[in-house]
Design an enzyme around this catalytic site. Structure first.
Site, PDB file in Angstrom:
ATOM      1  N   ARG A  28      44.187  34.731  45.094  1.00  0.00           N
ATOM      2  CA  ARG A  28      43.554  35.730  45.961  1.00  0.00           C
ATOM      3  C   ARG A  28      43.655  37.124  45.342  1.00  0.00           C
ATOM      4  NH1 ARG A  28      41.895  33.026  50.246  1.00  0.00           N
ATOM      5  NH2 ARG A  28      43.109  31.137  50.659  1.00  0.00           N
ATOM      6  N   ASN A  86      32.284  40.859  35.989  1.00  0.00           N
ATOM      7  CA  ASN A  86      32.061  42.169  35.396  1.00  0.00           C
ATOM      8  C   ASN A  86      32.461  42.113  33.931  1.00  0.00           C
ATOM      9  OD1 ASN A  86      31.302  43.270  37.914  1.00  0.00           O
ATOM     10  ND2 ASN A  86      33.453  43.614  38.463  1.00  0.00           N
ATOM     11  N   HIS A  99      37.503  37.176  34.231  1.00  0.00           N
ATOM     12  CA  HIS A  99      37.694  36.640  35.579  1.00  0.00           C
ATOM     13  C   HIS A  99      36.379  36.627  36.331  1.00  0.00           C
ATOM     14  CE1 HIS A  99      38.466  41.001  35.627  1.00  0.00           C
ATOM     15  NE2 HIS A  99      37.928  41.015  36.829  1.00  0.00           N
ATOM     16  N   MET A 100      36.272  35.648  37.210  1.00  0.00           N
ATOM     17  CA  MET A 100      35.106  35.511  38.070  1.00  0.00           C
ATOM     18  C   MET A 100      35.555  35.795  39.503  1.00  0.00           C
ATOM     19  SD  MET A 100      32.974  31.981  38.539  1.00  0.00           S
ATOM     20  CE  MET A 100      32.178  32.043  36.946  1.00  0.00           C
ATOM     21  N   HIS A 101      34.834  36.677  40.186  1.00  0.00           N
ATOM     22  CA  HIS A 101      35.118  36.937  41.601  1.00  0.00           C
ATOM     23  C   HIS A 101      34.337  35.930  42.444  1.00  0.00           C
ATOM     24  CE1 HIS A 101      36.684  41.196  41.052  1.00  0.00           C
ATOM     25  NE2 HIS A 101      35.996  41.074  39.932  1.00  0.00           N
TER      26      HIS A 101
HETATM   27  P1  5GP Z   1      37.362  43.858  37.882  1.00  0.00           P
HETATM   28  O1  5GP Z   1      37.004  45.231  38.374  1.00  0.00           O
HETATM   29  O2  5GP Z   1      38.103  43.926  36.568  1.00  0.00           O
HETATM   30  O3  5GP Z   1      36.167  42.935  37.831  1.00  0.00           O
HETATM   31  O4  5GP Z   1      38.304  43.228  38.975  1.00  0.00           O
HETATM   32  C1  5GP Z   1      39.693  43.222  38.872  1.00  0.00           C
HETATM   33  C2  5GP Z   1      40.227  42.702  40.189  1.00  0.00           C
HETATM   34  O5  5GP Z   1      41.581  42.363  40.014  1.00  0.00           O
HETATM   35  C3  5GP Z   1      40.163  43.754  41.319  1.00  0.00           C
HETATM   36  O6  5GP Z   1      39.388  43.226  42.384  1.00  0.00           O
HETATM   37  C4  5GP Z   1      41.633  43.955  41.696  1.00  0.00           C
HETATM   38  O7  5GP Z   1      41.826  44.127  43.092  1.00  0.00           O
HETATM   39  C5  5GP Z   1      42.279  42.676  41.184  1.00  0.00           C
HETATM   40  N1  5GP Z   1      43.687  42.844  40.777  1.00  0.00           N
HETATM   41  C6  5GP Z   1      44.192  43.821  39.995  1.00  0.00           C
HETATM   42  N2  5GP Z   1      45.502  43.646  39.813  1.00  0.00           N
HETATM   43  C7  5GP Z   1      45.850  42.524  40.511  1.00  0.00           C
HETATM   44  C8  5GP Z   1      47.087  41.833  40.714  1.00  0.00           C
HETATM   45  O8  5GP Z   1      48.149  42.205  40.208  1.00  0.00           O
HETATM   46  N3  5GP Z   1      47.056  40.725  41.492  1.00  0.00           N
HETATM   47  C9  5GP Z   1      45.897  40.281  42.075  1.00  0.00           C
HETATM   48  N4  5GP Z   1      45.983  39.170  42.830  1.00  0.00           N
HETATM   49  N5  5GP Z   1      44.716  40.895  41.895  1.00  0.00           N
HETATM   50  C10 5GP Z   1      44.691  42.015  41.127  1.00  0.00           C
END
Ligand code: 5GP
Ligand code: ZN
Length: 113
Positions: A28, A86, A99-101
């Site tokens: 999550r 992204n 990573h994939m959301h």
């Molecule tokens: P990005 O902007 O790189 O596509 O998304 C990175 C995502 O990683 C963000 O939605 C952020 O909330 C999440 N994230 C960052 N650090 C952590 C962490 O330590 N643990 C978790 N579970 N999510 C994280």
């Protein structure tokens, strides 16, 4: 390596892990923007989509398959959901580990950026 997601894979930082196999782990998001907000990542450190090797396309296929399964488990498959990757600074990537959301559980906006 000083990568926050590699530390989650190694168990050095806690995360709410919802799935894992040999190559992929899902957990999550710490700052969810939707009722379901999961991150699906390769266990191996790959910085971004731009750093995928030839073999990487099957990895992305596996990640999509896993995301579809997780959407069912989260109960959002029927209502609909969104998968987002992204890539790089202007693509909005903050964590430099591919990573994939998986987003769902509410009506998402039509805005793409
Ligand atoms: P990005 O902007 O790189 O596509 O998304 C990175 C995502 O990683 C963000 O939605 C952020 O909330 C999440 N994230 C960052 N650090 C952590 C962490 O330590 N643990 C978790 N579970 N999510 C994280
Ligand atoms: Zn990493």
């Amino acid at each position: 390596m000083d990568c926050i997601f590699c530390k989650i894979v190694a168990g050095e930082i806690p995360a709410d892990i919802v799935y894992q196999d040999e190559d992929v782990i899902a957990f999550r998001d710490i700052n969810p923007v939707a009722p379901t907000h999961l991150l699906i990542i390769p266990k191996k450190h790959i910085s971004s989509l731009a750093h995928l090797s030839e073999a990487g396309s099957s990895l992305i296929g596996d990640m999509v398959k896993i995301a579809n399964q997780l959407a069912k488990m989260e109960g959002i498959a029927e209502g609909g959901y969104r998968l987002v990757i992204n890539c790089g600074k202007q693509g909005g990537q903050l964590v430099p580990h591919l990573h994939m959301h998986l987003l769902g559980g509410r009506q998402l906006s039509n805005a793409l950026g």
